[in-house]
Design a protein around this motif. Structure first.
Motif, PDB file in Angstrom:
ATOM      1  N   ALA A   9       0.832  -1.204   0.000  1.00 43.00           N
ATOM      2  CA  ALA A   9       0.000   0.000   0.000  1.00 43.00           C
ATOM      3  C   ALA A   9       0.866   1.253   0.000  1.00 43.00           C
ATOM      4  CB  ALA A   9      -0.933   0.001   1.202  1.00 43.00           C
ATOM      5  N   ARG A  10       1.917   1.239   0.788  1.00 45.90           N
ATOM      6  CA  ARG A  10       2.823   2.391   0.819  1.00 45.90           C
ATOM      7  C   ARG A  10       3.490   2.592  -0.540  1.00 45.90           C
ATOM      8  NH1 ARG A  10       3.436   3.947   6.165  1.00 45.90           N
ATOM      9  NH2 ARG A  10       2.737   2.380   7.687  1.00 45.90           N
ATOM     10  N   LYS A  11       3.845   1.496  -1.196  1.00 48.85           N
ATOM     11  CA  LYS A  11       4.431   1.581  -2.535  1.00 48.85           C
ATOM     12  C   LYS A  11       3.415   2.159  -3.518  1.00 48.85           C
ATOM     13  CE  LYS A  11       6.201  -1.330  -6.290  1.00 48.85           C
ATOM     14  NZ  LYS A  11       6.552  -2.720  -6.714  1.00 48.85           N
ATOM     15  N   ALA A  12       2.177   1.675  -3.436  1.00 46.29           N
ATOM     16  CA  ALA A  12       1.147   2.154  -4.354  1.00 46.29           C
ATOM     17  C   ALA A  12       0.876   3.640  -4.181  1.00 46.29           C
ATOM     18  CB  ALA A  12      -0.139   1.352  -4.147  1.00 46.29           C
ATOM     19  N   HIS A  65      -6.404  -7.802   7.992  1.00 45.26           N
ATOM     20  CA  HIS A  65      -5.662  -6.657   7.448  1.00 45.26           C
ATOM     21  C   HIS A  65      -5.217  -6.891   6.004  1.00 45.26           C
ATOM     22  CE1 HIS A  65      -5.394  -3.730  10.694  1.00 45.26           C
ATOM     23  NE2 HIS A  65      -5.301  -4.749  11.537  1.00 45.26           N
ATOM     24  N   LEU A  66      -5.062  -8.144   5.590  1.00 45.40           N
ATOM     25  CA  LEU A  66      -4.717  -8.408   4.196  1.00 45.40           C
ATOM     26  C   LEU A  66      -5.839  -7.925   3.286  1.00 45.40           C
ATOM     27  CD1 LEU A  66      -2.893  -9.683   2.029  1.00 45.40           C
ATOM     28  CD2 LEU A  66      -4.055 -11.869   2.468  1.00 45.40           C
ATOM     29  N   LEU A  88      -7.694  -1.008   0.269  1.00 47.93           N
ATOM     30  CA  LEU A  88      -7.069   0.319   0.276  1.00 47.93           C
ATOM     31  C   LEU A  88      -6.364   0.599  -1.049  1.00 47.93           C
ATOM     32  CD1 LEU A  88      -6.180   2.927   1.675  1.00 47.93           C
ATOM     33  CD2 LEU A  88      -4.315   1.624   2.742  1.00 47.93           C
ATOM     34  N   ILE A  89      -5.580  -0.367  -1.528  1.00 43.24           N
ATOM     35  CA  ILE A  89      -4.894  -0.199  -2.809  1.00 43.24           C
ATOM     36  C   ILE A  89      -5.907  -0.086  -3.945  1.00 43.24           C
ATOM     37  CG2 ILE A  89      -3.317  -1.276  -4.451  1.00 43.24           C
ATOM     38  CD1 ILE A  89      -1.971  -2.662  -2.047  1.00 43.24           C
ATOM     39  N   SER A  90      -6.937  -0.909  -3.898  1.00 47.12           N
ATOM     40  CA  SER A  90      -7.968  -0.874  -4.944  1.00 47.12           C
ATOM     41  C   SER A  90      -8.706   0.451  -4.941  1.00 47.12           C
ATOM     42  CB  SER A  90      -8.953  -2.027  -4.737  1.00 47.12           C
ATOM     43  OG  SER A  90      -8.274  -3.270  -4.719  1.00 47.12           O
ATOM     44  N   ASN A 135      -5.458 -10.693  -3.216  1.00 44.41           N
ATOM     45  CA  ASN A 135      -4.343 -10.906  -4.140  1.00 44.41           C
ATOM     46  C   ASN A 135      -3.637  -9.604  -4.518  1.00 44.41           C
ATOM     47  OD1 ASN A 135      -3.908 -13.776  -5.588  1.00 44.41           O
ATOM     48  ND2 ASN A 135      -6.036 -13.611  -4.916  1.00 44.41           N
ATOM     49  N   VAL A 136      -4.341  -8.479  -4.374  1.00 41.81           N
ATOM     50  CA  VAL A 136      -3.822  -7.209  -4.878  1.00 41.81           C
ATOM     51  C   VAL A 136      -2.504  -6.791  -4.220  1.00 41.81           C
ATOM     52  CG1 VAL A 136      -4.322  -4.746  -5.114  1.00 41.81           C
ATOM     53  CG2 VAL A 136      -6.078  -6.440  -5.659  1.00 41.81           C
ATOM     54  N   PRO A 137      -2.363  -6.850  -2.875  1.00 44.99           N
ATOM     55  CA  PRO A 137      -1.092  -6.402  -2.284  1.00 44.99           C
ATOM     56  C   PRO A 137       0.126  -7.141  -2.820  1.00 44.99           C
ATOM     57  CG  PRO A 137      -2.778  -6.589  -0.592  1.00 44.99           C
ATOM     58  CD  PRO A 137      -3.361  -7.184  -1.837  1.00 44.99           C
ATOM     59  N   ALA A 138       0.032  -8.456  -3.000  1.00 42.88           N
ATOM     60  CA  ALA A 138       1.183  -9.210  -3.489  1.00 42.88           C
ATOM     61  C   ALA A 138       1.530  -8.843  -4.924  1.00 42.88           C
ATOM     62  CB  ALA A 138       0.914 -10.710  -3.378  1.00 42.88           C
ATOM     63  N   ILE A 139       0.515  -8.605  -5.746  1.00 40.02           N
ATOM     64  CA  ILE A 139       0.778  -8.209  -7.130  1.00 40.02           C
ATOM     65  C   ILE A 139       1.507  -6.868  -7.173  1.00 40.02           C
ATOM     66  CG2 ILE A 139      -0.330  -7.495  -9.297  1.00 40.02           C
ATOM     67  CD1 ILE A 139      -2.528  -9.557  -8.691  1.00 40.02           C
TER      68      ILE A 139
END
Length: 451
Positions: free
Chosen positions: A46-49, A118-119, A125-127, A232-236
């Motif tokens: 999330a921080r990266k995004a 939290h996953l 959050l990223i989405s 799946n989104v955080p790992a991608i």
């Protein structure tokens, strides 16, 4: 059966490189709360995004990774995200998590929400950042009371840490997240019925178009994704497209990993994160341990009650959408059920069709009337009171309630196992057909044209 049953130790060695969904799980099955989650690289994606990626780049990354919906339909997630309007003036838009997991024999989302809340929040959050949605709802199956408690605590932890709410991570982006428990209807798994229910309306599917991306919650652009999909989104985002595509087995057209399971009278019923393309035989024999002593595998369903039955010789099929389609049905949720040789297929189908008939929203005639008709016929056959032509009538209903014949996909999913059961086990249905007794009027039968 444990929700954290991951098979023999020599088979499962979870790591961040190979098991993006489950490597953070605790061995004791307790939830991974914020401090532990962040110690295990939680919210790093999330921080990266937020810091390094433009919003459109997040959408493109998910699209390039080939992530597909994990709720059963398998629609490409990046394509769905791309349907959201680009017009910046449409600043009220919503992200919904479909957590109404009511498919019989499916409990994968429950495990994620109860043990890794939290996953899912990080995935949302990223989405939300990618889709420019300022508010999100987790539409949760009402019976998942433990998941509701854990999700609400995780939401509060994320708020206190500045990961939800106003000005997230100093970006100027706001995102509020709410947990909404449903009233218990299977049809809410259909995204537009879910939207109606969230709005306080009857849970009927909506006519499409317009699609939710254009007209969703309260008439605003809305994106609906499944729990496992969002997880799946955080790992991608964290590990990249090439890594994600490398996870699947050779021959699979789907990418990444999938939560798969086996229930029924198997030695080790459970849930495992496995790469797409693993064979059903490997899942059944190596992970589920095969059938318990004294039982023989009669048939199996690959992914929930709404998927067709397959025979033991179909176990060599690869577990991905195209692999299961090759043997005549759908992968569905990926949680398989073994049917043992003591089960009468007529009784099993009567039980299934009763569930589907009860859960119909009643909006369209084929589903509203056709499913109860199938139950009536199956009950008669089950008690040895079936009449000549009943099996043909059931097959006629399978055709008339098939894909494209009803308002939504509820009825087609309901009759798929019925059609396959008659195909493979017709003698068991024929055994319930008896000639009408003299002087006893026949049971009323639905008129099915062309049956």
């Amino acid at each position: 059966m444990s929700l954290t049953s991951f098979g023999p130790a020599n088979l499962i060695k979870r790591s961040a490189e190979t098991h993006p969904l489950t490597w953070r799980l605790r061995d004791d099955g307790e939830p991974v709360w914020l401090d532990e989650y962040q110690a295990k690289d939680g919210y790093a994606a999330a921080r990266k995004a937020f810091a390094d990626m433009a919003q459109d780049d997040i959408v493109q990354t998910v699209k390039d990774a080939g992530l597909k919906g994990r709720g059963g339909a398998g629609f490409p997630t990046g394509v769905k995200w791309g349907l959201m309007p680009k017009d910046e003036s449409m600043n009220i838009r919503y992200l919904l998590c479909n957590a109404d997991e009511m498919e019989p024999n499916t409990w994968k989302d429950r495990m994620l929400m109860e043990q890794l809340p939290h996953l899912m929040i990080e995935g949302m959050l990223i989405s939300a950042r990618a889709l420019k949605t300022y508010r999100g709802y987790i539409f949760l199956r009402g019976e998942y009371t433990t998941a509701a408690v854990h999700l609400r605590r995780a939401v509060e932890e994320a708020k206190a840490a500045g990961l939800l709410g106003k000005n997230i991570l100093g970006s100027g982006f706001d995102f509020e997240l709410f947990v909404h428990t449903g009233a218990g209807r299977y049809i809410c798994g259909e995204e537009t019925a879910l939207i109606n229910s969230l709005e306080g309306r009857r849970a009927n599917p909506r006519s499409k178009p317009p699609f939710p991306a254009a007209v969703g919650v309260w008439g605003k652009p809305t994106c609906v994704n499944n729990v496992e999909t969002l997880c799946n989104v955080p790992a991608i985002i964290g590990n990249g497209v090439d890594w994600y595509k490398s996870l699947a087995r050779e021959g699979s057209e789907d990418h990444g990993t999938k939560l798969m399971g086996f229930s029924g009278k198997v030695k080790n019923p459970g849930l495992w994160e496995l790469p797409f393309g693993v064979t059903a035989r490997e899942l059944f024999e190596d992970y589920a341990g095969g059938m318990r002593d004294g039982f023989k595998l009669k048939c199996w369903q690959p992914g929930g009650a709404g998927t067709g039955f397959l025979l033991p010789e179909h176990l060599d099929a690869q577990m991905y959408a195209g692999g299961i389609a090759k043997v005549g049905t759908r992968m569905g949720t990926g949680l398989a059920m073994a049917v043992d040789d003591s089960v009468n297929m007529v009784s099993l189908l009567r039980n299934m069709e009763q569930f589907f008939a009860r859960e119909s929203c009643g909006f369209c005639t084929p589903c509203r009337d056709g499913l109860p008709w199938s139950v009536k016929l199956l009950m008669a056959i089950e008690h040895g009171e079936g009449q000549p032509g009943d099996i043909e009538t059931l097959l006629g209903l399978v055709g008339f309630l098939g894909p494209g014949k009803t308002f939504c996909a509820h009825a087609p999913g309901a009759v798929e196992p019925l059609g396959s059961a008659i195909k493979y086990f017709r003698p068991e249905f024929e055994a319930g057909i008896a000639q009408a007794k003299p002087g006893v009027p026949p049971l009323a039968r639905p008129i099915v044209i062309g049956a």
